[in-house]
Write a protein that holds these residues in place. Sequence first.
Motif, PDB file in Angstrom:
ATOM      1  N   ALA A  66       0.835  -1.213   0.000  1.00  0.00           N
ATOM      2  CA  ALA A  66       0.000   0.000   0.000  1.00  0.00           C
ATOM      3  C   ALA A  66       0.864   1.255   0.000  1.00  0.00           C
ATOM      4  O   ALA A  66       1.997   1.245   0.464  1.00  0.00           O
ATOM      5  N   GLY A  67       0.298   2.336  -0.536  1.00  0.00           N
ATOM      6  CA  GLY A  67       0.955   3.637  -0.470  1.00  0.00           C
ATOM      7  C   GLY A  67       1.533   4.098  -1.788  1.00  0.00           C
ATOM      8  O   GLY A  67       1.802   5.280  -1.971  1.00  0.00           O
ATOM      9  N   LYS A  70      -2.180   5.614  -4.166  1.00  0.00           N
ATOM     10  CA  LYS A  70      -3.091   5.891  -3.055  1.00  0.00           C
ATOM     11  C   LYS A  70      -4.525   6.171  -3.498  1.00  0.00           C
ATOM     12  O   LYS A  70      -5.444   6.107  -2.696  1.00  0.00           O
ATOM     13  N   GLY A  90      -3.601   3.933   1.046  1.00  0.00           N
ATOM     14  CA  GLY A  90      -4.759   3.982   1.896  1.00  0.00           C
ATOM     15  C   GLY A  90      -5.820   4.981   1.471  1.00  0.00           C
ATOM     16  O   GLY A  90      -5.508   6.149   1.209  1.00  0.00           O
ATOM     17  N   ASN A 115       8.502   8.366   5.420  1.00  0.00           N
ATOM     18  CA  ASN A 115       7.367   9.143   4.899  1.00  0.00           C
ATOM     19  C   ASN A 115       6.442   9.541   6.028  1.00  0.00           C
ATOM     20  O   ASN A 115       6.297   8.831   7.013  1.00  0.00           O
ATOM     21  N   ASN A 143      -6.518  -0.784   0.753  1.00  0.00           N
ATOM     22  CA  ASN A 143      -5.969  -0.467   2.066  1.00  0.00           C
ATOM     23  C   ASN A 143      -6.817   0.668   2.656  1.00  0.00           C
ATOM     24  O   ASN A 143      -7.004   1.701   2.034  1.00  0.00           O
ATOM     25  N   ASN A 176      -5.920  -0.691   7.990  1.00  0.00           N
ATOM     26  CA  ASN A 176      -4.619  -0.136   8.393  1.00  0.00           C
ATOM     27  C   ASN A 176      -4.777   0.618   9.709  1.00  0.00           C
ATOM     28  O   ASN A 176      -5.305   1.732   9.726  1.00  0.00           O
ATOM     29  N   LYS A 217      -3.446  -4.755   9.147  1.00  0.00           N
ATOM     30  CA  LYS A 217      -2.011  -4.402   9.047  1.00  0.00           C
ATOM     31  C   LYS A 217      -1.548  -3.740  10.336  1.00  0.00           C
ATOM     32  O   LYS A 217      -2.068  -2.701  10.743  1.00  0.00           O
ATOM     33  N   SER A 265      10.712   2.928   6.303  1.00  0.00           N
ATOM     34  CA  SER A 265      10.491   1.676   5.568  1.00  0.00           C
ATOM     35  C   SER A 265      11.800   1.257   4.909  1.00  0.00           C
ATOM     36  O   SER A 265      12.784   1.984   4.957  1.00  0.00           O
ATOM     37  N   GLY A 266      11.791   0.085   4.301  1.00  0.00           N
ATOM     38  CA  GLY A 266      12.981  -0.383   3.611  1.00  0.00           C
ATOM     39  C   GLY A 266      13.802  -1.337   4.469  1.00  0.00           C
ATOM     40  O   GLY A 266      13.326  -1.889   5.465  1.00  0.00           O
ATOM     41  N   THR A 293       5.663  -7.658   4.838  1.00  0.00           N
ATOM     42  CA  THR A 293       6.215  -6.491   4.131  1.00  0.00           C
ATOM     43  C   THR A 293       7.313  -5.881   4.998  1.00  0.00           C
ATOM     44  O   THR A 293       7.289  -6.026   6.209  1.00  0.00           O
ATOM     45  N   GLY A 294       8.241  -5.205   4.346  1.00  0.00           N
ATOM     46  CA  GLY A 294       9.298  -4.533   5.100  1.00  0.00           C
ATOM     47  C   GLY A 294      10.675  -4.970   4.668  1.00  0.00           C
ATOM     48  O   GLY A 294      11.139  -6.048   5.046  1.00  0.00           O
ATOM     49  N   GLY A 295      11.292  -4.149   3.818  1.00  0.00           N
ATOM     50  CA  GLY A 295      12.698  -4.376   3.485  1.00  0.00           C
ATOM     51  C   GLY A 295      12.981  -5.572   2.616  1.00  0.00           C
ATOM     52  O   GLY A 295      14.092  -6.108   2.631  1.00  0.00           O
ATOM     53  N   TYR A 316       7.636  -2.181  -1.524  1.00  0.00           N
ATOM     54  CA  TYR A 316       7.498  -0.795  -1.962  1.00  0.00           C
ATOM     55  C   TYR A 316       8.883  -0.145  -2.041  1.00  0.00           C
ATOM     56  O   TYR A 316       9.377   0.169  -3.130  1.00  0.00           O
ATOM     57  N   SER A 317       9.547   0.045  -0.889  1.00  0.00           N
ATOM     58  CA  SER A 317      10.808   0.810  -0.888  1.00  0.00           C
ATOM     59  C   SER A 317      11.846   0.233  -1.839  1.00  0.00           C
ATOM     60  O   SER A 317      12.593   0.981  -2.487  1.00  0.00           O
TER      61      SER A 317
HETATM   62  C1  LIG Z   1       5.470   6.701   0.698  1.00  0.00           C
HETATM   63  C2  LIG Z   1       4.829   5.557   1.433  1.00  0.00           C
HETATM   64  C3  LIG Z   1       3.462   5.587   1.660  1.00  0.00           C
HETATM   65  C4  LIG Z   1       2.844   4.537   2.333  1.00  0.00           C
HETATM   66  N1  LIG Z   1       1.495   4.567   2.520  1.00  0.00           N
HETATM   67  C5  LIG Z   1       0.875   3.520   3.133  1.00  0.00           C
HETATM   68  C6  LIG Z   1      -0.538   3.498   3.289  1.00  0.00           C
HETATM   69  O1  LIG Z   1      -1.252   4.391   2.859  1.00  0.00           O
HETATM   70  N2  LIG Z   1      -1.080   2.442   3.941  1.00  0.00           N
HETATM   71  C7  LIG Z   1      -0.318   1.411   4.432  1.00  0.00           C
HETATM   72  O2  LIG Z   1      -0.845   0.467   5.013  1.00  0.00           O
HETATM   73  N3  LIG Z   1       1.015   1.398   4.268  1.00  0.00           N
HETATM   74  C8  LIG Z   1       1.626   2.421   3.630  1.00  0.00           C
HETATM   75  N4  LIG Z   1       2.980   2.398   3.460  1.00  0.00           N
HETATM   76  C9  LIG Z   1       3.769   1.262   4.011  1.00  0.00           C
HETATM   77  C10 LIG Z   1       4.047   0.204   2.952  1.00  0.00           C
HETATM   78  O3  LIG Z   1       2.854  -0.351   2.467  1.00  0.00           O
HETATM   79  C11 LIG Z   1       4.918  -0.940   3.509  1.00  0.00           C
HETATM   80  O4  LIG Z   1       4.175  -1.647   4.487  1.00  0.00           O
HETATM   81  C12 LIG Z   1       6.185  -0.425   4.161  1.00  0.00           C
HETATM   82  O5  LIG Z   1       6.757   0.604   3.377  1.00  0.00           O
HETATM   83  C13 LIG Z   1       7.206  -1.545   4.348  1.00  0.00           C
HETATM   84  O6  LIG Z   1       7.545  -2.155   3.131  1.00  0.00           O
HETATM   85  P1  LIG Z   1       8.841  -1.711   2.281  1.00  0.00           P
HETATM   86  O7  LIG Z   1      10.018  -1.756   3.205  1.00  0.00           O
HETATM   87  O8  LIG Z   1       8.916  -2.693   1.163  1.00  0.00           O
HETATM   88  O9  LIG Z   1       8.580  -0.324   1.791  1.00  0.00           O
HETATM   89  C14 LIG Z   1       3.622   3.441   2.790  1.00  0.00           C
HETATM   90  C15 LIG Z   1       5.002   3.420   2.550  1.00  0.00           C
HETATM   91  C16 LIG Z   1       5.608   4.452   1.880  1.00  0.00           C
HETATM   92  C17 LIG Z   1       7.086   4.398   1.635  1.00  0.00           C
END
Ligand SMILES: Cc1cc2nc3c(=O)[nH]c(=O)nc-3n(C[C@H](O)[C@H](O)[C@H](O)COP(=O)(O)O)c2cc1C
Length: 354
Positions: A66-67, A70, A90, A115, A143, A176, A217, A265-266, A293-295, A316-317
């Motif tokens: 997600a994110g 949006k 979201g 963020n 989301n 969320n 989440k 994140s990342g 999710t996460g990194g 995502y990241s």
């Molecule tokens: C710019 C940005 C916006 C995000 N917006 C949302 C969101 O609206 N809802 C949500 O549940 N997670 C959101 N996330 C979190 C991501 O969905 C993900 O759970 C988190 O970044 C960890 O994964 P990653 O390390 O692969 O980025 C956002 C992350 C980023 C970087």
Amino acid sequence: MYKLIKPILFKMDPEQAHGRMMRALKIVQKHPTLLSMIDRIFHYKNDMLAQDVAGIHFTNPVGLAAGFDKSCEVPKALQYSGFGALELGGITPKPQPGNPKPRMYRLPEDRALINRMGFNNIGMNKALSNLRRHSYDLPIGINVGVNKMTPYEERYQDYIKVLDTFKNDATFFTINISSPNTANLQNFHDKDEFSMLTKAIKDYRENHELSQPIFLKLTSDLELEGFKHILDPIVDTFDGVVLANTTQQRDGLQSDNRSEGGGLSGRPLFERNRDLVRWAYQQTKGTFPIIATGGIFSAEDAIEMMRNGASLVQIYSSLVYEGPGLTAKINKDIVQYLKQHGYHNVSELIGLDA
Ligand SMILES: Cc1cc2nc3c(=O)[nH]c(=O)nc-3n(C[C@H](O)[C@H](O)[C@H](O)COP(=O)(O)O)c2cc1C
């Protein structure tokens, strides 16, 4: 190709760079020839990656977190980019601009982002119209967030409004409660607040025909003690759990932007979230779907999450750092790993190390 574009994108403010990517995807989305071109480049297909989770068929385990999109602006283009599922949003009931800019930061030395977007989105009705412009052949998750201005004691109703709006269009929902950028949202992790939310969701489900799975989440900052208190109601109310959203911890970071406020994140999230995944898998004895999710930057990371109990992963990241070819690369490398180790399907990895 991303190696050529990345230095240009990385000279821009991260949100501006994201805007450029979105504009490019909007163009792609309008042209069937471009869609089939990105499908050829970015979509790796192999039956060994396909599995059913929570009653949904996923052609591969790598979803978009997600994110990224949006307001459901580019789902058709994303569908052709190789993901096994998209989580859009979201989304909140009313449109809202989110926090003042700048609100997104790169931390290149840490392969991370911070963020504090604050649920910027065009609101559920317009987002639904965007989604309805196309048809899809992959699972579409929504989301769900809450509006900043909704009175505190009414906030759980925001979740219900978005569920109700997307009930005929989403394949799954993710509630969320873990964004750190909406004041006190994470209070829903507390037992009493959480029981208000679960009651509202159960009541809605009893009175309306909502057959889609609803996932929850959680924050990466959840202590196991707190997780223990809400685990039974989670299993009782939801169909799976997404572990986990961003963290507010800043330990061991190198990059200049490390003291910016918001969710990190990342890469720095990976170990914390993997440990949450393993704990949840052990506690539920592998009976409850977990999405990690996460990194996650590679097939190795995705496999580690799955071996610790995740059925699916989301990224995502890593897309920001590695580019859009990453999804196909992860999927391709997972298949190679499965073949090398004599597995027939990705689902055989789930929980092996937990
Ligand atoms: C710019 C940005 C916006 C995000 N917006 C949302 C969101 O609206 N809802 C949500 O549940 N997670 C959101 N996330 C979190 C991501 O969905 C993900 O759970 C988190 O970044 C960890 O994964 P990653 O390390 O692969 O980025 C956002 C992350 C980023 C970087």
